[in-house]
Scaffold this motif. Structure first.
Motif, PDB file in Angstrom:
ATOM      1  N   ASP A  91       1.449   1.047  12.246  1.00 34.51           N
ATOM      2  CA  ASP A  91       0.524   1.836  11.088  1.00 34.51           C
ATOM      3  C   ASP A  91      -0.900   2.576  11.843  1.00 34.51           C
ATOM      4  OD1 ASP A  91      -1.146  -0.213  11.167  1.00 34.51           O
ATOM      5  OD2 ASP A  91      -0.484  -0.913   9.127  1.00 34.51           O
ATOM      6  N   ALA A  92      -1.607   3.167  10.807  1.00 28.18           N
ATOM      7  CA  ALA A  92      -2.668   3.543  11.302  1.00 28.18           C
ATOM      8  C   ALA A  92      -3.857   2.582  11.873  1.00 28.18           C
ATOM      9  CB  ALA A  92      -3.349   4.354  10.261  1.00 28.18           C
ATOM     10  N   LYS A  93      -3.570   1.316  11.561  1.00 27.35           N
ATOM     11  CA  LYS A  93      -4.457   0.370  11.980  1.00 27.35           C
ATOM     12  C   LYS A  93      -3.793  -0.528  13.364  1.00 27.35           C
ATOM     13  CE  LYS A  93      -6.518  -0.702   7.496  1.00 27.35           C
ATOM     14  NZ  LYS A  93      -6.277  -1.477   6.337  1.00 27.35           N
ATOM     15  N   ASP A  94      -2.783   0.141  13.836  1.00 28.54           N
ATOM     16  CA  ASP A  94      -2.024  -0.411  15.046  1.00 28.54           C
ATOM     17  C   ASP A  94      -1.350  -1.662  14.689  1.00 28.54           C
ATOM     18  OD1 ASP A  94      -2.549   1.618  16.712  1.00 28.54           O
ATOM     19  OD2 ASP A  94      -4.414   0.776  17.611  1.00 28.54           O
ATOM     20  N   GLN A  95      -0.912  -1.921  13.440  1.00 25.83           N
ATOM     21  CA  GLN A  95      -0.183  -3.111  13.145  1.00 25.83           C
ATOM     22  C   GLN A  95       1.327  -2.584  13.075  1.00 25.83           C
ATOM     23  OE1 GLN A  95      -1.706  -5.965  12.024  1.00 25.83           O
ATOM     24  NE2 GLN A  95      -3.456  -5.304  12.633  1.00 25.83           N
ATOM     25  N   LEU A  96       1.981  -3.566  13.704  1.00 23.55           N
ATOM     26  CA  LEU A  96       3.598  -3.458  13.809  1.00 23.55           C
ATOM     27  C   LEU A  96       4.319  -3.382  12.579  1.00 23.55           C
ATOM     28  CD1 LEU A  96       5.977  -3.067  15.636  1.00 23.55           C
ATOM     29  CD2 LEU A  96       5.871  -5.636  15.786  1.00 23.55           C
ATOM     30  N   VAL A  97       4.862  -2.437  12.199  1.00 26.76           N
ATOM     31  CA  VAL A  97       5.561  -2.501  11.085  1.00 26.76           C
ATOM     32  C   VAL A  97       7.216  -2.788  10.981  1.00 26.76           C
ATOM     33  CG1 VAL A  97       6.190  -0.743   9.107  1.00 26.76           C
ATOM     34  CG2 VAL A  97       4.073  -0.631  10.020  1.00 26.76           C
ATOM     35  N   PHE A  98       7.626  -2.181  12.084  1.00 24.47           N
ATOM     36  CA  PHE A  98       9.093  -2.346  12.547  1.00 24.47           C
ATOM     37  C   PHE A  98       9.303  -2.254  13.882  1.00 24.47           C
ATOM     38  CE2 PHE A  98      13.464  -0.684  12.719  1.00 24.47           C
ATOM     39  CZ  PHE A  98      14.029  -1.582  12.063  1.00 24.47           C
ATOM     40  N   PHE A 149      10.705   5.635   5.461  1.00 20.05           N
ATOM     41  CA  PHE A 149       9.416   5.194   5.357  1.00 20.05           C
ATOM     42  C   PHE A 149       9.115   5.210   3.752  1.00 20.05           C
ATOM     43  CE2 PHE A 149       9.148   6.338   9.690  1.00 20.05           C
ATOM     44  CZ  PHE A 149       7.907   6.136  10.119  1.00 20.05           C
ATOM     45  N   SER A 150      10.168   5.221   2.849  1.00 19.22           N
ATOM     46  CA  SER A 150       9.688   5.195   1.418  1.00 19.22           C
ATOM     47  C   SER A 150       9.136   4.059   0.969  1.00 19.22           C
ATOM     48  CB  SER A 150      11.242   5.319   0.795  1.00 19.22           C
ATOM     49  OG  SER A 150      12.305   4.263   0.878  1.00 19.22           O
ATOM     50  N   GLY A 151       9.161   2.775   1.640  1.00 17.36           N
ATOM     51  CA  GLY A 151       8.236   1.450   1.003  1.00 17.36           C
ATOM     52  C   GLY A 151       6.954   1.529   1.788  1.00 17.36           C
ATOM     53  N   LEU A 152       6.654   2.383   2.624  1.00 21.44           N
ATOM     54  CA  LEU A 152       5.518   2.250   3.331  1.00 21.44           C
ATOM     55  C   LEU A 152       4.371   3.063   2.616  1.00 21.44           C
ATOM     56  CD1 LEU A 152       6.748   2.438   7.070  1.00 21.44           C
ATOM     57  CD2 LEU A 152       6.090   0.482   5.613  1.00 21.44           C
ATOM     58  N   ASN A 153       3.012   2.975   2.755  1.00 22.92           N
ATOM     59  CA  ASN A 153       1.710   3.437   2.326  1.00 22.92           C
ATOM     60  C   ASN A 153       1.875   5.065   2.994  1.00 22.92           C
ATOM     61  OD1 ASN A 153       1.081   1.758   0.564  1.00 22.92           O
ATOM     62  ND2 ASN A 153      -0.246   0.670   2.210  1.00 22.92           N
ATOM     63  N   PHE A 154       1.381   6.150   2.227  1.00 20.45           N
ATOM     64  CA  PHE A 154       1.111   7.339   3.108  1.00 20.45           C
ATOM     65  C   PHE A 154       0.217   7.082   4.228  1.00 20.45           C
ATOM     66  CE2 PHE A 154       2.644   8.817  -1.152  1.00 20.45           C
ATOM     67  CZ  PHE A 154       4.032   9.271  -0.825  1.00 20.45           C
ATOM     68  N   GLY A 155       0.220   8.018   5.048  1.00 21.83           N
ATOM     69  CA  GLY A 155      -0.641   7.814   6.342  1.00 21.83           C
ATOM     70  C   GLY A 155      -0.028   8.234   7.555  1.00 21.83           C
ATOM     71  N   LYS A 156      -0.889   7.966   8.771  1.00 22.35           N
ATOM     72  CA  LYS A 156      -0.180   8.269   9.930  1.00 22.35           C
ATOM     73  C   LYS A 156       0.357   7.039  10.637  1.00 22.35           C
ATOM     74  CE  LYS A 156      -3.530  11.986  10.860  1.00 22.35           C
ATOM     75  NZ  LYS A 156      -2.744  12.963  10.500  1.00 22.35           N
ATOM     76  N   TYR A 157       1.370   7.221  11.268  1.00 26.24           N
ATOM     77  CA  TYR A 157       2.164   6.320  12.128  1.00 26.24           C
ATOM     78  C   TYR A 157       2.176   6.785  13.498  1.00 26.24           C
ATOM     79  CZ  TYR A 157       2.728   4.005   7.434  1.00 26.24           C
ATOM     80  OH  TYR A 157       2.685   3.435   6.079  1.00 26.24           O
ATOM     81  N   THR A 158       2.748   5.631  14.177  1.00 26.76           N
ATOM     82  CA  THR A 158       2.859   5.764  15.772  1.00 26.76           C
ATOM     83  C   THR A 158       4.303   5.303  15.937  1.00 26.76           C
ATOM     84  OG1 THR A 158       0.816   5.922  16.173  1.00 26.76           O
ATOM     85  CG2 THR A 158       2.138   5.397  17.914  1.00 26.76           C
ATOM     86  N   ILE A 159       5.187   6.006  16.391  1.00 36.24           N
ATOM     87  CA  ILE A 159       6.479   5.627  16.743  1.00 36.24           C
ATOM     88  C   ILE A 159       6.364   5.450  18.484  1.00 36.24           C
ATOM     89  CG2 ILE A 159       8.971   6.201  16.832  1.00 36.24           C
ATOM     90  CD1 ILE A 159       8.527   7.772  14.231  1.00 36.24           C
ATOM     91  N   GLU A 160       6.815   4.411  18.661  1.00 38.52           N
ATOM     92  CA  GLU A 160       6.661   3.946  20.179  1.00 38.52           C
ATOM     93  C   GLU A 160       8.154   3.898  20.899  1.00 38.52           C
ATOM     94  OE1 GLU A 160       3.971   0.649  22.681  1.00 38.52           O
ATOM     95  OE2 GLU A 160       5.607  -0.238  21.716  1.00 38.52           O
ATOM     96  N   VAL A 161       8.465   4.604  21.695  1.00 38.19           N
ATOM     97  CA  VAL A 161       9.671   4.192  22.444  1.00 38.19           C
ATOM     98  C   VAL A 161       9.561   3.842  23.736  1.00 38.19           C
ATOM     99  CG1 VAL A 161      12.019   5.503  22.999  1.00 38.19           C
ATOM    100  CG2 VAL A 161      10.647   6.312  20.995  1.00 38.19           C
TER     101      VAL A 161
END
Length: 195
Positions: free
Chosen positions: A59-66, A82-94
């Motif tokens: 998430d935007a606070k660099d907390q691991l979501v999944f 993302f339907s269960g998550l709050n709106f905002g910016k997310y980072t997907i790391e591969v």
């Protein structure tokens, strides 16, 4: 010896300019993120060689979501909802054998206000028929009210519209005109008058 050192230095400088380093970012063409609707994002991975791949979402606070791991993959397409998550910016790391790639997405509420139109399709001495049409992406709950020429309420309904929709309304005993009023879920109102 000087020639070999010059060639090695040239290769290192070229690789650094391209952003390819040991443990560095994966070249952009290896991973793509495509939105599918308003809540789902597809992660597309393609590689020439098999690799273990780890996809993590922060998430935007660099907390691991999944996070999840794919073993020995050359390519995959994986939807993330993302339907269960709050709106905002997310980072997907591969992360794969070649390095790490970070992609940012903006999960935001999509405005789904529909476009509406009404067309008079027939008129007799006692009745009038109107084609009510709604178009647009997404799903929206609208309220439709129909008034006669004097402002008296003839019809009132709530309709859940998914995609495009249409319906013919027969207004019995009304030949002099009417108003279709559409109230969108965001509170905006559209009135369509027919004299």
């Amino acid at each position: 010896m000087r020639n070999k050192l010059g060639v090695i230095m040239s290769v290192v400088i070229c690789l650094a300019a391209l952003g390819v380093q040991a443990g560095g970012p994966v070249p952009e063409g290896r991973v793509g993120i495509l939105p599918k609707g308003s809540e789902v994002f597809n992660v597309i991975y393609k590689s020439e060689q098999q690799s273990d791949v780890v996809v993590s979402i922060y998430d935007a606070k660099d907390q691991l979501v999944f996070t999840e791991r794919f073993r020995k993959q050359t390519n995959f397409l994986r939807p993330y909802n993302f339907s269960g998550l709050n709106f905002g910016k997310y980072t997907i790391e591969v992360v794969d054998d070649k390095g790490t790639l970070l992609k940012q997405i903006d999960y935001a509420k999509v405005k789904t206000t529909k476009m509406v139109n009404v067309v008079k399709v027939s008129n007799s001495s006692n009745d009038s028929k109107y084609l009510f049409m709604v178009s647009g992406r997404g799903e929206e709950l609208i309220r439709l009210k129909i008034y006669d020429i004097n402002g008296h309420l003839l019809h009132n309904e709530a309709r859940l519209i998914a995609g495009d929709d249409s319906q013919v309304y027969t207004l019995k005993g009304i030949s002099s005109g009417c108003t279709f009023e559409v109230i969108h879920k965001d509170g905006s109102v559209r009135q369509l008058r027919y004299p």
